[in-house]
Design an enzyme around this catalytic site. Sequence first.
Site, short mmCIF file in Angstrom:
data_model
loop_
_atom_site.label_atom_id
_atom_site.label_comp_id
_atom_site.label_asym_id
_atom_site.label_seq_id
_atom_site.Cartn_x
_atom_site.Cartn_y
_atom_site.Cartn_z
CB SER A 28 -0.89 0.01 1.25
OG SER A 28 -1.33 1.33 1.47
CG HIS A 53 -4.01 -1.46 -1.36
ND1 HIS A 53 -5.16 -2.20 -1.63
CD2 HIS A 53 -4.33 -0.66 -0.33
CE1 HIS A 53 -6.11 -1.86 -0.79
NE2 HIS A 53 -5.64 -0.91 0.01
CG ASP A 55 -4.98 2.55 1.20
OD1 ASP A 55 -5.95 1.77 1.11
OD2 ASP A 55 -3.86 2.19 1.61
CG MET A 57 -8.11 7.32 2.89
SD MET A 57 -7.21 7.29 4.44
CE MET A 57 -6.42 5.70 4.34
CG HIS A 86 -9.30 0.29 -0.01
ND1 HIS A 86 -8.63 0.09 1.19
CD2 HIS A 86 -10.62 0.24 0.29
CE1 HIS A 86 -9.52 -0.07 2.15
NE2 HIS A 86 -10.73 0.02 1.63
CG MET A 88 -11.12 3.34 2.61
SD MET A 88 -9.51 3.26 3.42
CE MET A 88 -8.46 3.47 2.00
CG MET A 157 -11.48 -2.43 5.79
SD MET A 157 -9.96 -2.05 4.89
CE MET A 157 -8.92 -1.33 6.16
CG ASP A 197 -6.15 -2.69 3.52
OD1 ASP A 197 -5.05 -2.41 4.05
OD2 ASP A 197 -6.79 -1.87 2.84
#
Length: 240
Positions: A28, A53, A55, A57, A86, A88, A157, A197
């Site tokens: 990540s 990966h 992330d 957000m 991913h 979020m 998660m 993750d």
Amino acid sequence: MKTRSKAKDGRRAISPSMNPKGALLAPSILSADFSRLGEELREVEAAGADWLHVDVMDGHFVPNLTVGPLVVQALKPWTRLPLDCHLMVSRPEDWIDAFVQAGADIITVHAEATVHLDRLLNRIRESGCRAGVSVNPGTSLAAIEEILDLVDLVLVMSVNPGFGGQKFIESALSKIERLAELRSSLTRQDGFLIEVDGGVNAENLGRLRRAGADVFVAGNAVFGTDDRRKAMAALRKALQ
Ligand code: DX5
Ligand code: ZN
């Protein structure tokens, strides 16, 4: 619009990674050096990463802000590995097109973040990307049981999302075991991958693999060390 290579079913071909013979490691970038992300990608690719990966957000669904489609687009030329995005974010449906165009290969949305999960997963699949769904530690697998035939991947998660370097939540292990049981009871042949993750490291990786996980996200365990090659080798060894 870019042209994309498509699989027989019309979706983007990123195999063999979606049908792995072994476990996949997905560093990540959340814990990478953001001032030189492209080089960080190259380093972990050379060290044996299978996926990257990313992330995403939004400061709303989770209490942190990170990167968006512009960064995915900027990173795409730096690697041949699948970009595992991913999301979020609240209302992920507002962002699918932008991530598809940016070059995402896998788009994972949170079951908690959208009301129309079935519609959203269908949309991701129709876009040519692989579709993933994620559940927070406090969310029951019941929230995704009805849509398991629509996903290529379920992301469990094992921390409350928002930050790298948090402590692994042990209950994720039994959740993965239950999810693997559910998977084996499905009629569809191709199944889905189980990704884990949060707080993944060389110490818990073997147990997670035995519980049924296929894809292992690791932020701090890779980028929190000085030697990415050594860190990746330690994770790979822990899988054996
Ligand atoms: C957490 C993110 C994770 C994070 C994992 O919200 O979804 O992908 O980067 O980092 P570590 O491996 O450090 O827990
Ligand atoms: Zn993540």
